[in-house]
Motif scaffolding. Structure first.
Motif, PDB file in Angstrom:
ATOM      1  N   UNK A  55       0.718  -1.188   0.022  1.00 26.54           N
ATOM      2  CA  UNK A  55      -0.007  -0.055  -0.040  1.00 26.54           C
ATOM      3  C   UNK A  55       0.842   1.399  -0.160  1.00 26.54           C
ATOM      4  N   UNK A  56       0.524   2.442  -0.803  1.00 24.63           N
ATOM      5  CA  UNK A  56       1.228   3.323  -0.949  1.00 24.63           C
ATOM      6  C   UNK A  56       0.187   4.683  -0.569  1.00 24.63           C
ATOM      7  N   UNK A  57       0.764   5.779  -0.006  1.00 21.12           N
ATOM      8  CA  UNK A  57      -0.036   6.791   0.367  1.00 21.12           C
ATOM      9  C   UNK A  57       0.269   7.787  -0.803  1.00 21.12           C
ATOM     10  N   UNK A  58      -0.611   9.092  -0.985  1.00 23.91           N
ATOM     11  CA  UNK A  58      -0.302  10.073  -1.942  1.00 23.91           C
ATOM     12  C   UNK A  58      -0.769  11.363  -1.380  1.00 23.91           C
ATOM     13  N   UNK A  59      -0.085  12.535  -1.953  1.00 24.12           N
ATOM     14  CA  UNK A  59      -0.167  13.900  -1.553  1.00 24.12           C
ATOM     15  C   UNK A  59      -0.112  14.452  -2.917  1.00 24.12           C
ATOM     16  N   UNK A 137       5.751   4.296   1.473  1.00 21.17           N
ATOM     17  CA  UNK A 137       5.973   5.037   0.588  1.00 21.17           C
ATOM     18  C   UNK A 137       4.934   6.100   0.112  1.00 21.17           C
ATOM     19  N   UNK A 138       5.391   7.248  -0.233  1.00 16.75           N
ATOM     20  CA  UNK A 138       4.588   8.414  -0.479  1.00 16.75           C
ATOM     21  C   UNK A 138       4.607   8.890  -2.041  1.00 16.75           C
ATOM     22  N   UNK A 139       3.790   8.737  -2.630  1.00 12.36           N
ATOM     23  CA  UNK A 139       3.474   9.023  -4.069  1.00 12.36           C
ATOM     24  C   UNK A 139       3.260  10.546  -4.282  1.00 12.36           C
ATOM     25  N   UNK A 140       4.189  11.273  -4.965  1.00  6.83           N
ATOM     26  CA  UNK A 140       3.912  12.623  -4.971  1.00  6.83           C
ATOM     27  C   UNK A 140       4.454  12.981  -6.659  1.00  6.83           C
ATOM     28  N   UNK A 141       3.504  13.382  -7.459  1.00  7.10           N
ATOM     29  CA  UNK A 141       4.020  13.490  -9.035  1.00  7.10           C
ATOM     30  C   UNK A 141       4.661  15.051  -8.882  1.00  7.10           C
ATOM     31  N   UNK A 142       5.884  14.619  -9.549  1.00  6.39           N
ATOM     32  CA  UNK A 142       6.750  16.017  -9.535  1.00  6.39           C
ATOM     33  C   UNK A 142       6.985  16.594  -8.085  1.00  6.39           C
ATOM     34  N   UNK A 143       7.374  15.609  -7.160  1.00  6.26           N
ATOM     35  CA  UNK A 143       7.731  15.685  -5.792  1.00  6.26           C
ATOM     36  C   UNK A 143       8.525  16.943  -5.535  1.00  6.26           C
ATOM     37  N   UNK A 145       8.224  19.793  -6.530  1.00  2.62           N
ATOM     38  CA  UNK A 145       7.703  20.793  -6.305  1.00  2.62           C
ATOM     39  C   UNK A 145       6.589  20.839  -5.034  1.00  2.62           C
ATOM     40  N   UNK A 146       5.911  19.760  -4.940  1.00  4.57           N
ATOM     41  CA  UNK A 146       4.765  19.682  -3.744  1.00  4.57           C
ATOM     42  C   UNK A 146       5.967  19.725  -2.223  1.00  4.57           C
ATOM     43  N   UNK A 147       6.895  18.732  -2.235  1.00  5.50           N
ATOM     44  CA  UNK A 147       7.373  18.643  -1.101  1.00  5.50           C
ATOM     45  C   UNK A 147       8.301  19.814  -0.682  1.00  5.50           C
ATOM     46  N   UNK A 148       8.777  20.512  -1.661  1.00 11.87           N
ATOM     47  CA  UNK A 148       9.432  21.786  -1.465  1.00 11.87           C
ATOM     48  C   UNK A 148       8.526  22.856  -0.825  1.00 11.87           C
ATOM     49  N   UNK A 149       7.438  22.851  -1.378  1.00 11.89           N
ATOM     50  CA  UNK A 149       6.335  23.903  -1.053  1.00 11.89           C
ATOM     51  C   UNK A 149       6.123  23.640   0.616  1.00 11.89           C
ATOM     52  N   UNK A 150       5.834  22.221   0.741  1.00 19.08           N
ATOM     53  CA  UNK A 150       5.389  21.604   2.211  1.00 19.08           C
ATOM     54  C   UNK A 150       6.790  22.438   3.222  1.00 19.08           C
ATOM     55  N   UNK A 269      13.736  17.364  -2.893  1.00 23.62           N
ATOM     56  CA  UNK A 269      13.586  18.751  -2.215  1.00 23.62           C
ATOM     57  C   UNK A 269      14.407  19.744  -3.135  1.00 23.62           C
ATOM     58  N   UNK A 270      13.751  20.845  -3.735  1.00 23.74           N
ATOM     59  CA  UNK A 270      14.517  21.790  -4.429  1.00 23.74           C
ATOM     60  C   UNK A 270      15.222  22.705  -3.560  1.00 23.74           C
ATOM     61  N   UNK A 271      16.530  23.188  -3.737  1.00 24.73           N
ATOM     62  CA  UNK A 271      17.357  24.435  -3.134  1.00 24.73           C
ATOM     63  C   UNK A 271      16.498  25.628  -3.533  1.00 24.73           C
ATOM     64  N   UNK A 272      15.875  26.499  -2.558  1.00 24.57           N
ATOM     65  CA  UNK A 272      15.075  27.542  -2.900  1.00 24.57           C
ATOM     66  C   UNK A 272      15.314  28.515  -1.858  1.00 24.57           C
TER      67      UNK A 272
END
Length: 279
Positions: A55-59, A137-143, A145-150, A269-272
C-alpha cells in the motif's frame, strides 16, 4: 502525449498526419509527430513482486503559484495507505492570482472559514511524519514541487520539519522519465495518466490529482518489472539519478535557448530561497 498542432509526416511510418490526428513525441526542440497507428503504448501488466504491491500513500497540493518562497498552499489531499483520506482547504489570507484561480478554481472567498496555515500545515506535516515512521512510500507527482512547497510552508509558520532524509518518495514524473528518457513528449500528469489509461476527470483538484498519481505509480510498477524490482530505498537512489539525468538533458537545451536551468540535485527537495517567517 498530446495531439499534434501541425500537419506533417509520421516519424515512424511516413504517412501524412493531419492536424490533431496524431501525437507529439520527442524532446524540447526535437518534437516529432506520429500517426495513431504508431503511437507508443505501455507494455502489458505483469504479475511480479516489487514496491508497487505494498500500500502507498499519496499527496497533492493546489497553490497560489509555483514559487515556494512566496506562494502558499490552498488545498491538500492526503490519501492514506490504510484507506483513510484527509482532504481540505486552507485560508492562506493572501490574494490568489487570477491565473492560478483559473487553473484550480480556488478563490479567496471560497476559502473563508477554512483552517489557517499554522493549524493545517502542522496536520499535514504530522501525517507525513507518520508515513516516515512506518516506512510507507509516499507518491507525489513532481515531488520537487509539492514537497519543497510543504517544507517552505512549515518553515514559514514555525512548524517542525518532518524527517525528510527518511521519507520514501515515489515520483511517477521522475520514474516515467527514467523509463522513457523524455522520448514520449510532454509528460504532465494528464499526459502520463492518459498513456497508462488512468482516469483523471477533474485535473487540478488535489484529491483527483493525488489519486491519479498513485494509480500511475501502480501501473508503472505492474508494467515495468525492472523498475518495480527492489525496495523503496533502492527506488530513491534510482530516482535521484534519473532526476539528475533529466536536469542535465533539460539544461543542455535551456542553455541554447536562454531558459532557466534546473538543479540536478534538486530532488525530492529543491534548493530555494527561504520564505519569510510568519510565526
Amino acid at each position: 502525449m498530446r495531439l499534434n498542432k501541425y500537419p506533417g509526416l509520421c516519424a515512424a511510418c511516413g504517412i501524412a498526419v493531419a492536424i490533431a490526428a496524431g501525437r507529439l513525441i520527442g524532446l524540447p526542440g526535437r518534437w516529432q509527430t506520429v500517426c495513431a497507428g504508431c503511437t507508443p503504448t505501455p507494455p502489458p501488466r505483469g504479475d511480479h513482486p516489487g514496491w508497487h504491491v505494498a500500500p502507498l500513500a499519496s499527496l497533492d497540493f493546489e497553490t497560489t503559484g509555483i514559487d515556494p518562497a512566496t506562494d502558499r498552499v490552498l488545498s491538500y489531499a492526503l490519501l492514506g495507505d490504510r484507506g483513510t483520506d484527509l482532504c481540505g482547504l486552507i485560508d492562506a489570507g493572501v490574494e490568489i492570482p487570477a491565473a492560478s484561480a483559473a487553473v484550480h478554481g480556488l478563490t479567496a472567498e471560497a476559502l473563508v472559514g477554512a483552517p489557517k496555515p499554522p493549524e493545517a500545515i502542522a496536520g499535514i506535516v504530522a501525517w507525513v511524519q507518520d508515513l516516515i515512521d512506518r516506512e510507507i512510500g509516499l507518491v507525489v507527482y513532481n515531488a520537487a514541487y509539492d514537497l519543497t512547497m510543504l517544507r517552505a510552508e512549515a518553515e514559514r509558520w514555525g512548524v517542525e520539519q518532518p524527517d525528510w532524509n527518511r521519507l520514501l518518495v515515489v515520483d511517477p514524473f521522475v520514474i516515467d522519465w527514467g523509463i522513457q528518457r523524455g522520448e514520449l513528449g510532454p509528460r504532465r500528469l494528464t499526459d502520463v495518466a492518459a498513456y497508462y489509461g488512468v482516469a483523471l476527470d477533474n485535473a487540478h483538484d488535489a484529491s483527483a490529482d493525488a489519486r491519479a498519481a498513485r494509480d500511475i505509480a501502480d501501473e508503472i510498477g505492474m508494467r515495468h518489472p525492472a523498475v518495480a524490482a527492489g525496495t523503496l530505498a533502492d527506488l530513491m537512489i534510482r530516482q535521484r539519478s534519473w532526476f539528475a539525468d533529466r536536469a542535465d538533458d533539460w539544461n543542455a537545451y535551456a542553455r541554447r535557448v536562454g531558459r532557466t536551468l534546473d538543479d540536478p540535485a534538486g530532488w525530492p527537495l529543491a534548493a530555494v530561497a527561504a520564505p519569510a517567517v510568519m510565526a
